[in-house]
Design a protein around this motif. Structure first.
Motif, PDB file in Angstrom:
ATOM      1  N   PRO A  93       2.403   7.229-107.310  1.00  0.00           N
ATOM      2  CA  PRO A  93       1.648   6.116-106.409  1.00  0.00           C
ATOM      3  C   PRO A  93       0.515   6.617-105.638  1.00  0.00           C
ATOM      4  CG  PRO A  93       3.793   5.324-107.001  1.00  0.00           C
ATOM      5  CD  PRO A  93       3.797   6.847-107.370  1.00  0.00           C
ATOM      6  N   GLU A  94       0.969   7.879-104.782  1.00  0.00           N
ATOM      7  CA  GLU A  94       0.255   8.300-103.747  1.00  0.00           C
ATOM      8  C   GLU A  94      -1.000   8.919-104.108  1.00  0.00           C
ATOM      9  OE1 GLU A  94       2.629  10.423-100.920  1.00  0.00           O
ATOM     10  OE2 GLU A  94       3.355   8.500 -99.965  1.00  0.00           O
ATOM     11  N   HIS A  95      -1.077   9.177-105.620  1.00  0.00           N
ATOM     12  CA  HIS A  95      -2.172   9.948-106.111  1.00  0.00           C
ATOM     13  C   HIS A  95      -3.252   9.058-106.279  1.00  0.00           C
ATOM     14  CE1 HIS A  95       0.691  13.236-107.959  1.00  0.00           C
ATOM     15  NE2 HIS A  95       0.517  13.160-106.414  1.00  0.00           N
ATOM     16  N   PHE A  96      -3.023   7.647-106.463  1.00  0.00           N
ATOM     17  CA  PHE A  96      -4.142   6.808-106.435  1.00  0.00           C
ATOM     18  C   PHE A  96      -4.226   5.490-105.761  1.00  0.00           C
ATOM     19  CE2 PHE A  96      -0.545   5.859-109.418  1.00  0.00           C
ATOM     20  CZ  PHE A  96      -0.324   4.548-109.039  1.00  0.00           C
ATOM     21  N   LEU A  97      -3.384   5.427-104.697  1.00  0.00           N
ATOM     22  CA  LEU A  97      -3.357   4.273-103.916  1.00  0.00           C
ATOM     23  C   LEU A  97      -4.704   4.128-103.041  1.00  0.00           C
ATOM     24  CD1 LEU A  97       0.115   4.228-101.836  1.00  0.00           C
ATOM     25  CD2 LEU A  97      -1.033   2.408-103.278  1.00  0.00           C
ATOM     26  N   ASP A  98      -5.316   4.992-102.798  1.00  0.00           N
ATOM     27  CA  ASP A  98      -6.471   4.993-101.966  1.00  0.00           C
ATOM     28  C   ASP A  98      -7.615   4.476-103.106  1.00  0.00           C
ATOM     29  OD1 ASP A  98      -5.821   6.037 -99.916  1.00  0.00           O
ATOM     30  OD2 ASP A  98      -6.240   7.897 -99.792  1.00  0.00           O
ATOM     31  N   VAL A  99      -7.585   5.030-104.470  1.00  0.00           N
ATOM     32  CA  VAL A  99      -8.365   4.396-105.450  1.00  0.00           C
ATOM     33  C   VAL A  99      -8.417   3.003-105.769  1.00  0.00           C
ATOM     34  CG1 VAL A  99      -9.390   4.665-107.718  1.00  0.00           C
ATOM     35  CG2 VAL A  99      -8.514   6.832-106.473  1.00  0.00           C
ATOM     36  N   ILE A 100      -7.385   2.604-105.509  1.00  0.00           N
ATOM     37  CA  ILE A 100      -7.216   1.108-105.707  1.00  0.00           C
ATOM     38  C   ILE A 100      -7.009   0.199-104.602  1.00  0.00           C
ATOM     39  CG2 ILE A 100      -5.878   1.366-108.060  1.00  0.00           C
ATOM     40  CD1 ILE A 100      -3.128   0.661-106.439  1.00  0.00           C
ATOM     41  N   GLY A 101      -7.178   0.811-103.561  1.00  0.00           N
ATOM     42  CA  GLY A 101      -7.312   0.077-102.281  1.00  0.00           C
ATOM     43  C   GLY A 101      -8.632  -0.695-101.754  1.00  0.00           C
ATOM     44  N   GLY A 102      -9.697  -0.592-102.716  1.00  0.00           N
ATOM     45  CA  GLY A 102     -10.814  -1.097-102.361  1.00  0.00           C
ATOM     46  C   GLY A 102     -11.036  -2.621-103.071  1.00  0.00           C
ATOM     47  N   ASN A 103     -12.217  -2.931-103.386  1.00  0.00           N
ATOM     48  CA  ASN A 103     -12.477  -4.190-104.020  1.00  0.00           C
ATOM     49  C   ASN A 103     -13.080  -3.833-105.440  1.00  0.00           C
ATOM     50  OD1 ASN A 103     -11.732  -5.926-101.748  1.00  0.00           O
ATOM     51  ND2 ASN A 103     -13.578  -5.312-100.829  1.00  0.00           N
ATOM     52  N   GLY A 104     -13.277  -4.924-106.397  1.00  0.00           N
ATOM     53  CA  GLY A 104     -13.737  -4.783-107.765  1.00  0.00           C
ATOM     54  C   GLY A 104     -12.980  -5.357-108.448  1.00  0.00           C
ATOM     55  N   ASP A 105     -13.759  -5.896-109.571  1.00  0.00           N
ATOM     56  CA  ASP A 105     -12.857  -6.900-110.566  1.00  0.00           C
ATOM     57  C   ASP A 105     -12.305  -5.940-111.612  1.00  0.00           C
ATOM     58  OD1 ASP A 105     -15.352  -5.972-111.598  1.00  0.00           O
ATOM     59  OD2 ASP A 105     -15.934  -7.793-112.517  1.00  0.00           O
ATOM     60  N   TRP A 106     -12.566  -4.675-111.563  1.00  0.00           N
ATOM     61  CA  TRP A 106     -11.668  -3.928-112.426  1.00  0.00           C
ATOM     62  C   TRP A 106     -10.400  -3.630-111.817  1.00  0.00           C
ATOM     63  CZ3 TRP A 106      -9.582   0.783-110.993  1.00  0.00           C
ATOM     64  CH2 TRP A 106      -9.594   1.147-109.473  1.00  0.00           C
ATOM     65  N   LEU A 107      -9.853  -4.075-110.958  1.00  0.00           N
ATOM     66  CA  LEU A 107      -8.699  -3.938-110.434  1.00  0.00           C
ATOM     67  C   LEU A 107      -7.885  -5.098-111.198  1.00  0.00           C
ATOM     68  CD1 LEU A 107      -9.147  -3.163-106.643  1.00  0.00           C
ATOM     69  CD2 LEU A 107      -8.350  -1.657-108.291  1.00  0.00           C
ATOM     70  N   GLU A 108      -8.428  -6.034-111.377  1.00  0.00           N
ATOM     71  CA  GLU A 108      -7.853  -7.249-112.185  1.00  0.00           C
ATOM     72  C   GLU A 108      -7.223  -6.964-113.713  1.00  0.00           C
ATOM     73  OE1 GLU A 108     -10.202 -10.817-111.922  1.00  0.00           O
ATOM     74  OE2 GLU A 108     -10.445 -10.607-109.839  1.00  0.00           O
ATOM     75  N   ARG A 109      -7.960  -6.025-114.133  1.00  0.00           N
ATOM     76  CA  ARG A 109      -7.664  -5.438-115.694  1.00  0.00           C
ATOM     77  C   ARG A 109      -6.552  -4.358-115.731  1.00  0.00           C
ATOM     78  NH1 ARG A 109      -8.423  -6.818-119.754  1.00  0.00           N
ATOM     79  NH2 ARG A 109      -9.771  -5.314-120.848  1.00  0.00           N
ATOM     80  N   ILE A 110      -5.797  -4.140-114.509  1.00  0.00           N
ATOM     81  CA  ILE A 110      -4.895  -3.253-114.513  1.00  0.00           C
ATOM     82  C   ILE A 110      -3.655  -4.029-114.474  1.00  0.00           C
ATOM     83  CG2 ILE A 110      -3.586  -1.216-113.482  1.00  0.00           C
ATOM     84  CD1 ILE A 110      -6.214  -0.145-112.162  1.00  0.00           C
ATOM     85  N   TRP A 111      -2.740  -4.150-115.481  1.00  0.00           N
ATOM     86  CA  TRP A 111      -1.657  -5.001-115.538  1.00  0.00           C
ATOM     87  C   TRP A 111      -0.237  -3.946-115.621  1.00  0.00           C
ATOM     88  CZ3 TRP A 111      -1.495 -10.470-117.927  1.00  0.00           C
ATOM     89  CH2 TRP A 111      -2.734 -11.099-117.604  1.00  0.00           C
ATOM     90  N   GLY A 112      -0.518  -2.793-115.905  1.00  0.00           N
ATOM     91  CA  GLY A 112       0.891  -2.147-115.889  1.00  0.00           C
ATOM     92  C   GLY A 112       0.794  -0.804-115.036  1.00  0.00           C
ATOM     93  N   LEU A 113       1.904  -0.155-114.830  1.00  0.00           N
ATOM     94  CA  LEU A 113       2.300   0.881-114.099  1.00  0.00           C
ATOM     95  C   LEU A 113       3.389   1.549-114.607  1.00  0.00           C
ATOM     96  CD1 LEU A 113       1.383   3.050-111.845  1.00  0.00           C
ATOM     97  CD2 LEU A 113       2.636   1.650-110.202  1.00  0.00           C
ATOM     98  N   ARG A 114       3.368   2.901-114.907  1.00  0.00           N
ATOM     99  CA  ARG A 114       4.245   3.673-115.252  1.00  0.00           C
ATOM    100  C   ARG A 114       4.227   4.920-114.360  1.00  0.00           C
ATOM    101  NH1 ARG A 114       6.750   3.591-121.453  1.00  0.00           N
ATOM    102  NH2 ARG A 114       8.106   4.816-120.372  1.00  0.00           N
TER     103      ARG A 114
END
Length: 313
Positions: free
Chosen positions: A229-250
């Protein structure tokens, strides 16, 4: 119970996937997996017993936590390119897919409850190395390449298909188009490096937008896998409707880079409790996070902690 046309995760049901099957088999069970092909474990009684224990344990966690269970077939390395390297014919590969589906039908019959629906997810992996892809397929090449596996899953009654550890935009588009051609729901799970970008160098937001543009938004949703998670927390920490398309995490248990993981001779299984808390942070940034599981280094301990952290008041 069949969910193909109404996947429960698309209708508000919290779901879990399993953990790092391959790393459990190699490092915990001592089973050799040529090319990291989990299905090779099914060639021995010890391997069958290990995989059965593993998925039974995961199914029990799903039922205990009231989550649905997305059962990912152990076919990440069962495509034509990797199958040929393992000396397998098309007929043999198709049989592997059939056996995987049949085993999950039985698992569903054994554990599923009304509160914990079980979904059969046909898994396909990247054409190249998931850590260091040496080539990148064009969209057309990718669609043609994945069409065989996707077609088998559709024919055999899988509820959905997922491209896991996908390293480039073109392969993501190809998977979705292959699924569109046979009308089976699809998911693309991208992997990212320690800087939050795909191994191809493309950004995560760029990748999701590009796949949606090329396929008219046909993917059911997107996921992230095989990264801490620490590899991408900064990437998803902003805004954008693309974040609403991410429904899963492994996510991985380890903070190691892909290159470091590739060289590792011992398992880095991290801290299950810490990983659960990091999932809680991710869930605060991804409004539609519905499907959670693990990847390299994770086992039943991590999955339990992830579910507990997300269910905490």
């Amino acid at each position: 119970m069949k969910y193909r046309n109404a996947l429960p995760q698309l209708h508000g049901k919290k779901m879990m996937a399993d953990g790092g099957l391959e790393t459990v088999l190699v490092f915990k069970e001592g089973i050799d997996l040529p090319l990291f092909a989990a299905f090779k474990a099914l060639e021995t009684e010890a391997g069958v017993a290990a995989i059965t224990r593993y998925f039974d344990q995961m199914a029990q966690i799903a039922v205990e936590t009231g989550r649905g269970f997305i059962m990912d077939t152990p076919t990440w390395r069962a495509s034509s390119k990797w199958g040929a390297e393992l000396g397998l014919s098309t007929t043999e590969l198709k049989k592997i897919h059939r056996e995987a589906i049949d085993s999950f039908v039985k698992l569903r019959e054994k554990f599923e409850t009304p509160q914990s629906p079980f979904v059969i997810n046909g898994l396909v992996g990247p054409h190249g190395d998931g850590y260091a892809p040496e080539t990148e397929l064009s969209v057309k090449e990718a669609q043609n390449y994945y069409a065989e596996q996707v077609g088998w899953f559709n024919e055999m009654g899988a509820d959905m298909v997922t491209g896991m550890t996908i390293t480039s935009i073109s392969e993501g588009i190809g998977i979705v188009k292959a699924a569109q051609a046979v009308s089976i729901p699809s998911v693309v799970s991208f992997t990212v490096e320690t800087d939050g970008s795909l191994p191809s160098g493309e950004g995560l937001a760029e990748a999701i937008y590009a796949v949606d543009r090329a396929t008219d938004g046909a993917a059911a949703y997107f996921m992230i896998n095989c990264a801490h998670p620490e590899h991408f927390l900064d990437v998803i920490g902003g805004n954008g409707d693309w974040l609403e398309r991410i429904w899963g995490l492994r996510a991985n248990a380890s903070r190691l880079s892909h290159a470091e993981l590739d060289e590792a001779e011992e398992l880095d299984d991290g801290d299950p409790l810490e990983l659960g808390q990091l999932y809680r942070r991710v869930s605060d940034l991804l409004p539609n996070l519905t499907v959670v599981g693990g990847c390299c280094g994770t086992d039943h301990r991590h999955i339990k902690e992830i579910c507990a952290a997300l269910d905490a008041d």
